[in-house]
Design a protein around this motif. Structure first.
Motif: not given
Length: 124
Positions: A2-4, A19-25, A27-33, A77-78
């Protein structure tokens, strides 16, 4: 993997907001934290906030309660960290992190993936 990627840091006056943003790319996750940590030179990286990806359950460090709010947009995914009433002591590099498990923990060793960090400076 997973890249953040964090964004939204910068310079703000005391009492201001960011406001900070964190974009995930990847192997994204449908669960997790997804979580946020922060670090100043010479100090340990400390927990700020986290959110469960599916239910949106949040947890905050005591000093951030009432000032910071974490949300997520599953479709994008953000994750976001809204920071209000910022003070000079909030100055730090803020890191986005993610863990595969859906249980929120506040120790940095429990997180599997990390972003590069974004600088937040609170100063007049």
């Amino acid at each position: 993997q997973v890249q953040l990627v964090e964004s939204g840091g910068g310079l703000v006056q005391p009492g201001g907001s960011l406001r900070l943003s964190c974009a995930a790319s990847g192997r994204t996750f449908s669960s997790g934290v997804m979580g946020w940590f922060r670090q100043v030179p010479g100090k340990e990286r400390e927990f700020v906030a986290a959110i469960t990806w599916n239910a949106g359950i949040t947890r905050y460090a005591d000093s951030m309660k009432g000032r910071f709010t974490m949300t997520r947009d599953n479709a994008k995914n953000t994750g976001y960290l809204q920071m209000n009433s910022l003070q000079p002591e909030d100055t730090a590099v803020y890191y986005c992190a993610a863990r595969r498990s859906g249980i929120i923990l506040d120790n940095r060793g429990s997180y599997d993936y990390w972003g590069q960090g974004t600088q937040v400076t609170v100063s007049s």
